[in-house]
Design a protein around this motif. Sequence first.
Motif, PDB file in Angstrom:
ATOM      1  N   GLN A   1      84.599  38.831  50.993  1.00  0.00           N
ATOM      2  CA  GLN A   1      83.303  38.155  51.090  1.00  0.00           C
ATOM      3  C   GLN A   1      82.149  39.156  51.034  1.00  0.00           C
ATOM      4  N   ILE A   2      82.417  40.295  50.411  1.00  0.00           N
ATOM      5  CA  ILE A   2      81.401  41.338  50.316  1.00  0.00           C
ATOM      6  C   ILE A   2      80.361  40.928  49.276  1.00  0.00           C
ATOM      7  N   GLU A   3      79.106  41.178  49.548  1.00  0.00           N
ATOM      8  CA  GLU A   3      78.006  40.905  48.619  1.00  0.00           C
ATOM      9  C   GLU A   3      77.445  42.227  48.098  1.00  0.00           C
ATOM     10  N   ARG A   4      76.973  42.174  46.872  1.00  0.00           N
ATOM     11  CA  ARG A   4      76.407  43.378  46.281  1.00  0.00           C
ATOM     12  C   ARG A   4      74.904  43.416  46.488  1.00  0.00           C
ATOM     13  N   ARG A   5      74.414  44.566  46.916  1.00  0.00           N
ATOM     14  CA  ARG A   5      72.986  44.745  47.070  1.00  0.00           C
ATOM     15  C   ARG A   5      72.345  44.981  45.705  1.00  0.00           C
ATOM     16  N   LEU A   6      71.195  44.401  45.480  1.00  0.00           N
ATOM     17  CA  LEU A   6      70.479  44.540  44.213  1.00  0.00           C
ATOM     18  C   LEU A   6      69.194  45.340  44.375  1.00  0.00           C
ATOM     19  N   ALA A   7      69.187  46.243  45.327  1.00  0.00           N
ATOM     20  CA  ALA A   7      68.001  47.066  45.543  1.00  0.00           C
ATOM     21  C   ALA A   7      67.899  48.134  44.458  1.00  0.00           C
ATOM     22  N   VAL A   8      66.662  48.481  44.110  1.00  0.00           N
ATOM     23  CA  VAL A   8      66.429  49.443  43.037  1.00  0.00           C
ATOM     24  C   VAL A   8      66.931  50.823  43.427  1.00  0.00           C
ATOM     25  N   GLU A   9      66.727  51.210  44.681  1.00  0.00           N
ATOM     26  CA  GLU A   9      67.127  52.553  45.073  1.00  0.00           C
ATOM     27  C   GLU A   9      68.637  52.721  45.052  1.00  0.00           C
ATOM     28  N   ASP A  10      69.387  51.635  45.269  1.00  0.00           N
ATOM     29  CA  ASP A  10      70.840  51.739  45.216  1.00  0.00           C
ATOM     30  C   ASP A  10      71.334  51.927  43.790  1.00  0.00           C
ATOM     31  N   SER A  11      70.686  51.258  42.838  1.00  0.00           N
ATOM     32  CA  SER A  11      71.132  51.342  41.443  1.00  0.00           C
ATOM     33  C   SER A  11      70.698  52.625  40.776  1.00  0.00           C
ATOM     34  N   THR A  12      69.581  53.196  41.211  1.00  0.00           N
ATOM     35  CA  THR A  12      69.075  54.415  40.584  1.00  0.00           C
ATOM     36  C   THR A  12      69.369  55.659  41.393  1.00  0.00           C
ATOM     37  N   GLY A  13      70.078  55.493  42.488  1.00  0.00           N
ATOM     38  CA  GLY A  13      70.347  56.670  43.308  1.00  0.00           C
ATOM     39  C   GLY A  13      71.243  57.671  42.621  1.00  0.00           C
ATOM     40  N   SER A  14      72.245  57.125  41.877  1.00  0.00           N
ATOM     41  CA  SER A  14      73.145  58.039  41.162  1.00  0.00           C
ATOM     42  C   SER A  14      72.443  58.735  40.004  1.00  0.00           C
ATOM     43  N   LEU A  15      71.426  58.059  39.453  1.00  0.00           N
ATOM     44  CA  LEU A  15      70.714  58.657  38.331  1.00  0.00           C
ATOM     45  C   LEU A  15      69.772  59.755  38.795  1.00  0.00           C
ATOM     46  N   PHE A  16      69.073  59.490  39.885  1.00  0.00           N
ATOM     47  CA  PHE A  16      68.137  60.491  40.414  1.00  0.00           C
ATOM     48  C   PHE A  16      68.675  61.014  41.746  1.00  0.00           C
ATOM     49  N   GLY A  17      69.903  61.433  41.752  1.00  0.00           N
ATOM     50  CA  GLY A  17      70.527  61.901  42.984  1.00  0.00           C
ATOM     51  C   GLY A  17      70.232  63.354  43.250  1.00  0.00           C
ATOM     52  N   ASP A  18      71.264  64.034  43.615  1.00  0.00           N
ATOM     53  CA  ASP A  18      71.136  65.440  43.984  1.00  0.00           C
ATOM     54  C   ASP A  18      71.024  66.268  42.704  1.00  0.00           C
ATOM     55  N   SER A  19      69.816  66.551  42.306  1.00  0.00           N
ATOM     56  CA  SER A  19      69.602  67.300  41.071  1.00  0.00           C
ATOM     57  C   SER A  19      69.965  68.769  41.235  1.00  0.00           C
ATOM     58  N   SER A  20      69.878  69.289  42.427  1.00  0.00           N
ATOM     59  CA  SER A  20      70.185  70.703  42.622  1.00  0.00           C
ATOM     60  C   SER A  20      71.665  70.992  42.347  1.00  0.00           C
ATOM     61  N   SER A  21      72.544  70.096  42.805  1.00  0.00           N
ATOM     62  CA  SER A  21      73.969  70.306  42.538  1.00  0.00           C
ATOM     63  C   SER A  21      74.257  70.237  41.040  1.00  0.00           C
ATOM     64  N   ARG A  22      73.579  69.341  40.354  1.00  0.00           N
ATOM     65  CA  ARG A  22      73.782  69.249  38.905  1.00  0.00           C
ATOM     66  C   ARG A  22      73.291  70.518  38.207  1.00  0.00           C
ATOM     67  N   LEU A  23      72.171  71.031  38.651  1.00  0.00           N
ATOM     68  CA  LEU A  23      71.668  72.259  38.060  1.00  0.00           C
ATOM     69  C   LEU A  23      72.614  73.420  38.319  1.00  0.00           C
ATOM     70  N   GLN A  24      73.230  73.438  39.495  1.00  0.00           N
ATOM     71  CA  GLN A  24      74.186  74.496  39.795  1.00  0.00           C
ATOM     72  C   GLN A  24      75.420  74.403  38.900  1.00  0.00           C
ATOM     73  N   LYS A  25      75.893  73.162  38.689  1.00  0.00           N
ATOM     74  CA  LYS A  25      77.045  72.985  37.799  1.00  0.00           C
ATOM     75  C   LYS A  25      76.690  73.404  36.370  1.00  0.00           C
ATOM     76  N   LEU A  26      75.494  73.035  35.958  1.00  0.00           N
ATOM     77  CA  LEU A  26      75.063  73.414  34.613  1.00  0.00           C
ATOM     78  C   LEU A  26      74.960  74.931  34.487  1.00  0.00           C
ATOM     79  N   TYR A  27      74.476  75.581  35.508  1.00  0.00           N
ATOM     80  CA  TYR A  27      74.348  77.047  35.481  1.00  0.00           C
ATOM     81  C   TYR A  27      75.719  77.713  35.403  1.00  0.00           C
ATOM     82  N   ARG A  28      76.679  77.189  36.149  1.00  0.00           N
ATOM     83  CA  ARG A  28      78.028  77.763  36.102  1.00  0.00           C
ATOM     84  C   ARG A  28      78.702  77.524  34.750  1.00  0.00           C
ATOM     85  N   ALA A  29      78.316  76.429  34.087  1.00  0.00           N
ATOM     86  CA  ALA A  29      78.950  76.092  32.805  1.00  0.00           C
ATOM     87  C   ALA A  29      78.239  76.703  31.609  1.00  0.00           C
ATOM     88  N   LEU A  30      77.146  77.457  31.852  1.00  0.00           N
ATOM     89  CA  LEU A  30      76.402  78.033  30.730  1.00  0.00           C
ATOM     90  C   LEU A  30      77.258  78.956  29.853  1.00  0.00           C
TER      91      LEU A  30
END
Length: 471
Positions: free
Chosen positions: A120-149
């Motif tokens: 009986q779980i309901e899904r939240r339709l809040a904007v911050e929940d849907s865009t959190g993965s898109l605008f999440g922790d950018s620093s970790s992504r930059l670190q991964k990108l730096y290691r993969a250069l």
Amino acid sequence: MSPKTNPTEFPAAAARWLRAGLFLLCFALSAPHALAQLPGPDEPTDPTPAIQTPPPQASDADIRTRITDIFAEIDSLRRVTVEVNHGVVTLGGDVSSSAADARAEELALRVNGVVTVENQIERRLAVEDSTGSLFGDSSSRLQKLYRALPLYGVSLAVFLVIALLGHLIASWRGFWRLILPNPFLVELVSGAFRIVALLVALVMAMNVLGATTLMGTILGGAGVIGLAIGFSVRDTLENYISSIMLSVRQPFRANEHVVIDDHEGKVIRLTSRSTILMTLDGNHLRIPNTIVFKSVILNYTRNPERRFEFDLGVDAADDPVAAMQLGLDRLKAMPFVLKDPEPEAFIQTVGDSNIVLRFMGWVNQTETNFAKGRGLAIAATKDALEEGGFTLPEPIYKLRFDSKIEDALKGGSTGSATVSTPSPPAAPPKKPVDTSEASDVAADNTIDEKVAAERASSKEPDLLDEESPVE
């Protein structure tokens, strides 16, 4: 003397052997069943073992506590509520995505003692929940990108080396001309090789990055899109293939007099899309190569000798054979009519009041204007027949009068009055006319000069090659 056997020892030994035989029989009967219960070497094992609860028997409270503790450790499932009644788990609350909903149900089913799950779980339709993965922790992504250069650099280097090598080979015109003498095929094959080199470079670069699965998906989508585009531009592809075949077969040369699908003119050039002609009245004519490839092509230039023919009629009472001989003698005497092949004549048809004769002769198109030569041959043959006493038939009309008009004409003829008609004035003598220009049958090179000027001034590529074999 043999030893004596104690009579009490034989029953005891027999009992031991009997017990051993029963044990072996029980083991033999139970061994196949036990072996069947063991998993074979090729049988897969359960990849998701059940989550154990405190022994010996999990109560509803234990199940609820276990599931709640698991959900508390997962960020996306912390707001999920759990209720357990007789082994039936009821999940409530809300989650941010459908993936979290499915994961919560899967984890609950894996807990030992759970009979079923009511979701009986309901899904939240809040904007911050849907865009959190898109605008999440950018620093970790930059670190991964730096290691993969470094890996990205190696992949880019592989792509550039293979692409550059393919481009150099595709631009090596001397090499391709040794394999393909046709210039249009050189352009086509070199361009195709360049594209193939880019695809190989991209595949190798993605392989270095370990993204071959993504590359397969991209290539599969590109194949479907290419198929759809191919159907939509089918006519264009057909015209392009016809251009390739015409450039290979070379059915005509530049400045040749041809007739293509009832279109007559001299060839200016062959392009990758159309064949350009200059009509005999000096206009440009573009014919799609698809039509040219499928049409019957009549080439007047390939054989310089061309035959003309015309019909003349004589009176039915005249001798047609003598008329043919007289006409042939006049044709043979004309300087522009070839002696080999010789002129010919035959009786075409016999009409009600005349006999139609057909005369044929040959001229050299490179030296004689075909239309002028044929016209002068007709005039000379006609004059020869008239000078020989042959009558060229004229149209005969039969008039039918009504009876009243006939009576009126008869009554008028009995009158005494006569009507005199004045005689026409004598025609003045004809002045001599200079026919030297009209009798000039030299070949007309006007269109040839226009075609040469057009080919010299235009920058449009021409697929006609004088060195290529002609079909």
